[in-house]
Enzyme design. Structure first.
Site, mmCIF file in Angstrom:
data_model
loop_
_atom_site.group_PDB
_atom_site.id
_atom_site.type_symbol
_atom_site.label_atom_id
_atom_site.label_comp_id
_atom_site.label_asym_id
_atom_site.label_seq_id
_atom_site.Cartn_x
_atom_site.Cartn_y
_atom_site.Cartn_z
ATOM 1 N N GLU A 85 -2.011 2.319 40.299
ATOM 2 C CA GLU A 85 -0.955 1.902 41.212
ATOM 3 C C GLU A 85 -0.648 3.011 42.212
ATOM 4 O OE1 GLU A 85 2.736 1.190 39.147
ATOM 5 O OE2 GLU A 85 3.432 -0.117 40.760
ATOM 6 N N GLU A 103 8.952 -6.350 38.931
ATOM 7 C CA GLU A 103 9.335 -5.053 38.352
ATOM 8 C C GLU A 103 10.462 -4.513 39.220
ATOM 9 O OE1 GLU A 103 6.995 -1.044 37.075
ATOM 10 O OE2 GLU A 103 7.101 -1.523 39.195
ATOM 11 N N HIS A 144 2.804 -6.026 41.858
ATOM 12 C CA HIS A 144 4.221 -5.901 41.486
ATOM 13 C C HIS A 144 5.116 -6.268 42.664
ATOM 14 C CE1 HIS A 144 3.883 -2.747 37.989
ATOM 15 N NE2 HIS A 144 3.685 -3.991 37.576
ATOM 16 N N HIS A 149 6.643 0.316 46.538
ATOM 17 C CA HIS A 149 5.937 1.530 46.979
ATOM 18 C C HIS A 149 5.306 1.313 48.355
ATOM 19 C CE1 HIS A 149 6.591 3.342 43.124
ATOM 20 N NE2 HIS A 149 5.962 2.362 42.489
HETATM 21 C C1 LER Z 1 5.436 1.462 37.774
HETATM 22 O O1 LER Z 1 4.828 0.216 37.909
HETATM 23 C C2 LER Z 1 6.057 1.890 39.041
HETATM 24 O O2 LER Z 1 6.113 1.147 39.986
HETATM 25 C C3 LER Z 1 6.574 3.250 39.148
HETATM 26 O O3 LER Z 1 7.521 3.331 40.185
HETATM 27 C C4 LER Z 1 7.133 3.821 37.876
HETATM 28 O O4 LER Z 1 7.963 4.897 38.105
HETATM 29 MN MN MN Z 2 5.158 -0.846 39.969
#
Ligand code: LER
Ligand code: MN
Length: 267
Positions: A152, A246, A211, A188
């Site tokens: 990820e 998430e 996610h 992210h």
């Molecule tokens: C985990 O999937 C994630 O997105 C991270 O930000 C965990 O800290």
């Molecule tokens: Mn994530």
């Protein structure tokens, strides 16, 4: 669109894991709201009763699209890029130990925080070499199984290693294993990608898992991301996996889970 949500098999410290606590009651609630699957956050597969886990999940007709592994970093400090050889070996061993459970559940194994953060005194390139070696070892451990690994890309405030889709694609080249791809996370991507749509298109069939959280890491619909166009772009890649929630358990876990599901289903 198949939808899942992250559920920890044990109490978890990671704040964006919405559901902690009583496992069976949470699985029942998730199924009751209409989710198709649960993404499990598992610190150590040794501590999980696989038979019991499967009984609970299949009795609610849910799938397990992916297993998150980051608690092994958060709670035990295991890391692929530690400057301590023993810690690196333990991290590889731990991730490899997920393979039988993941094979059984037909789940992707997520490589998130387990990649660690470059320790002081170590170069970024040395960390990248350790990272490539570790992923190659895990990929080899899953050879002959249906298990795939998804790294990820994560934002700069959580790690110095692999922030963007472009860096993730370079890593895929270096690792050179068919069972290794990426997990893209809208939270992210909103921080790191110049254009979320271009990045989704570029990763294409190497998107192994997805996610969703909104710009503020609340449930989809609570921030300013344009999920309609993001999910259209994902669909255009031919992705047929799960879209997995998430997000922060805010204003509380149940409300977030229901609101997120309602918003995504309406799209
Ligand atoms: C985990 O999937 C994630 O997105 C991270 O930000 C965990 O800290
Ligand atoms: Mn994530």
């Amino acid at each position: 669109m198949k939808l899942s949500i992250v559920l920890s098999t044990h109490a978890a410290a990671f704040q964006a894991v919405a559901f902690k606590g009583d496992f069976e009651a949470n699985v029942a609630k998730i199924a009751g709201w209409g989710y198709d699957g649960v993404e499990l956050a598992v610190r150590d597969p040794k501590l999980v009763n696989a038979g019991e886990l499967e009984r609970v999940i299949s009795s609610h007709n849910l799938a397990v699209p992916a297993i998150g592994t980051g608690q092994a970093w958060g709670e035990e400090g295991l890391s692929f890029t530690s400057d301590d050889e023993k810690v690196r070996a333990a991290a590889i061993e731990r991730i490899s130990s997920h393979v039988p459970l993941a094979a059984h559940l037909d789940a992707i194994v997520i490589l998130g925080l387990i990649r660690g953060i470059t320790p002081e005194g170590q170069t970024h390139e040395r960390s990248m070499e350790y990272l490539v070696e570790a992923i190659q070892a895990c990929a080899a451990a899953a050879e002959g199984t249906n298990v795939r690994f998804a790294l990820e890309p994560m934002n700069r405030y959580e790690t110095d290693l692999i922030h963007s889709a472009t860096q993730g694609l370079d890593l895929i080249e270096r690792v050179g294993a068919d069972n290794f791809g990426l997990l893209l996370d809208t939270f992210h991507m909103n921080i790191e990608e110049a254009d979320i749509h271009d990045s989704i298109r570029a990763v294409g069939d190497r998107i192994f898992h997805f996610h969703v959280a909104d710009s503020n890491r609340w449930y989809p619909g609570a921030g300013h991301l344009d999920f309609m166009s993001i999910l259209e772009e994902l669909d255009a890649t031919g992705y047929d996996g799960f879209v997995s929630g998430e997000f922060m358990p805010l204003p509380d876990a149940d409300t977030a889970a229901e609101m997120g599901l309602g918003f995504l289903r309406a799209l």
